[in-house]
Design a protein around this motif. Structure first.
Motif, PDB file in Angstrom:
ATOM      1  N   ASP A   1     -13.604   6.865  -2.961  1.00 35.37           N
ATOM      2  CA  ASP A   1     -13.230   7.821  -1.911  1.00 35.37           C
ATOM      3  C   ASP A   1     -11.747   7.719  -1.558  1.00 35.37           C
ATOM      4  N   TYR A   2     -11.142   6.547  -1.719  1.00 28.50           N
ATOM      5  CA  TYR A   2      -9.704   6.413  -1.493  1.00 28.50           C
ATOM      6  C   TYR A   2      -8.951   7.244  -2.530  1.00 28.50           C
ATOM      7  N   TYR A   3      -9.387   7.130  -3.802  1.00 22.32           N
ATOM      8  CA  TYR A   3      -8.723   7.906  -4.855  1.00 22.32           C
ATOM      9  C   TYR A   3      -8.928   9.401  -4.641  1.00 22.32           C
ATOM     10  N   GLY A   4     -10.096   9.800  -4.156  1.00 24.13           N
ATOM     11  CA  GLY A   4     -10.333  11.208  -3.858  1.00 24.13           C
ATOM     12  C   GLY A   4      -9.371  11.721  -2.804  1.00 24.13           C
TER      13      GLY A   4
ATOM     14  N   LEU B   1      -6.438  10.397  -2.106  1.00 22.68           N
ATOM     15  CA  LEU B   1      -5.092  10.367  -2.678  1.00 22.68           C
ATOM     16  C   LEU B   1      -4.856  11.534  -3.631  1.00 22.68           C
ATOM     17  N   ASN B   2      -5.876  11.887  -4.399  1.00 22.36           N
ATOM     18  CA  ASN B   2      -5.720  12.948  -5.395  1.00 22.36           C
ATOM     19  C   ASN B   2      -5.389  14.293  -4.762  1.00 22.36           C
ATOM     20  N   ARG B   3      -5.776  14.497  -3.526  1.00 20.80           N
ATOM     21  CA  ARG B   3      -5.434  15.733  -2.823  1.00 20.80           C
ATOM     22  C   ARG B   3      -3.933  15.865  -2.586  1.00 20.80           C
ATOM     23  N   HIS B   4      -3.228  14.747  -2.623  1.00 19.34           N
ATOM     24  CA  HIS B   4      -1.778  14.725  -2.363  1.00 19.34           C
ATOM     25  C   HIS B   4      -0.971  14.486  -3.631  1.00 19.34           C
ATOM     26  N   ARG B   5      -1.639  14.266  -4.727  1.00 19.33           N
ATOM     27  CA  ARG B   5      -0.953  13.890  -5.965  1.00 19.33           C
ATOM     28  C   ARG B   5      -0.157  15.059  -6.531  1.00 19.33           C
ATOM     29  N   ARG B   6       1.035  14.768  -6.981  1.00 19.58           N
ATOM     30  CA  ARG B   6       1.927  15.763  -7.577  1.00 19.58           C
ATOM     31  C   ARG B   6       2.155  15.414  -9.042  1.00 19.58           C
TER      32      ARG B   6
ATOM     33  N   ALA C   1       0.843  -1.202   0.000  1.00 16.69           N
ATOM     34  CA  ALA C   1       0.000   0.000   0.000  1.00 16.69           C
ATOM     35  C   ALA C   1       0.875   1.248   0.000  1.00 16.69           C
ATOM     36  N   ALA C   2       1.947   1.241   0.767  1.00 19.76           N
ATOM     37  CA  ALA C   2       2.856   2.392   0.806  1.00 19.76           C
ATOM     38  C   ALA C   2       3.497   2.608  -0.561  1.00 19.76           C
ATOM     39  N   ASN C   3       3.940   1.533  -1.202  1.00 15.17           N
ATOM     40  CA  ASN C   3       4.530   1.654  -2.538  1.00 15.17           C
ATOM     41  C   ASN C   3       3.514   2.194  -3.541  1.00 15.17           C
ATOM     42  N   PHE C   4       2.280   1.711  -3.459  1.00 19.43           N
ATOM     43  CA  PHE C   4       1.229   2.199  -4.352  1.00 19.43           C
ATOM     44  C   PHE C   4       0.991   3.695  -4.146  1.00 19.43           C
ATOM     45  N   VAL C   5       0.871   4.114  -2.900  1.00 15.86           N
ATOM     46  CA  VAL C   5       0.587   5.525  -2.584  1.00 15.86           C
ATOM     47  C   VAL C   5       1.734   6.414  -3.054  1.00 15.86           C
ATOM     48  N   LEU C   6       2.961   6.024  -2.784  1.00 13.96           N
ATOM     49  CA  LEU C   6       4.110   6.815  -3.221  1.00 13.96           C
ATOM     50  C   LEU C   6       4.139   6.956  -4.736  1.00 13.96           C
TER      51      LEU C   6
ATOM     52  N   GLU D   1      -2.199   7.421   6.941  1.00  7.34           N
ATOM     53  CA  GLU D   1      -3.548   6.942   7.271  1.00  7.34           C
ATOM     54  C   GLU D   1      -4.181   6.250   6.079  1.00  7.34           C
ATOM     55  N   ILE D   2      -3.980   6.803   4.888  1.00  3.78           N
ATOM     56  CA  ILE D   2      -4.530   6.179   3.682  1.00  3.78           C
ATOM     57  C   ILE D   2      -3.865   4.827   3.444  1.00  3.78           C
TER      58      ILE D   2
END
Length: 99
Positions: free
Chosen positions: A85-88, A90-95, A29-34, A48-49
């Motif tokens: 809602d998970y993608y929503g 995540l999108n707030r942090h997306r660069r 999950a951490a690798n996916f989020v990064l 938290e995500i």
């Protein structure tokens, strides 16, 4: 509290029998989020995500790649990907990534 402890608390697990698989889900999950957010470090809100994705993955263990299942008159449908809602969140942090 560590991420593993938080996930175990949410899942109401008190022993260590599932620690290995939970650690694997947390790592993936951490690798996916990064990767998805194009960031190098996890902020507290991204952590938290990561925990939520690990819990979601653990709860869906064994039904991967199953869209629906019917037994007699009972039927169940499953998510093919993470909930919107998970993608929503995540999108707030997306660069943006420049190549």
């Amino acid at each position: 509290m560590s991420q593993l402890q938080n996930v175990k608390l949410i899942l109401e697990l008190s022993d260590t029998t599932e620690d290995g698989v939970l650690s694997l889900y947390l790592s993936r999950a951490a690798n996916f989020v990064l990767s998805y957010c194009n960031v190098e470090d996890l902020t507290p809100s991204l952590e938290e995500i990561v925990e939520d994705i690990a819990v979601y993955s653990y709860r869906n263990k064994g039904i991967e790649n199953v869209k629906s299942e019917t037994k007699g008159s009972l039927g169940e449908s499953y998510h093919e990907r993470l909930p919107d809602d998970y993608y929503g969140r995540l999108n707030r942090h997306r660069r943006m990534k420049f190549v």
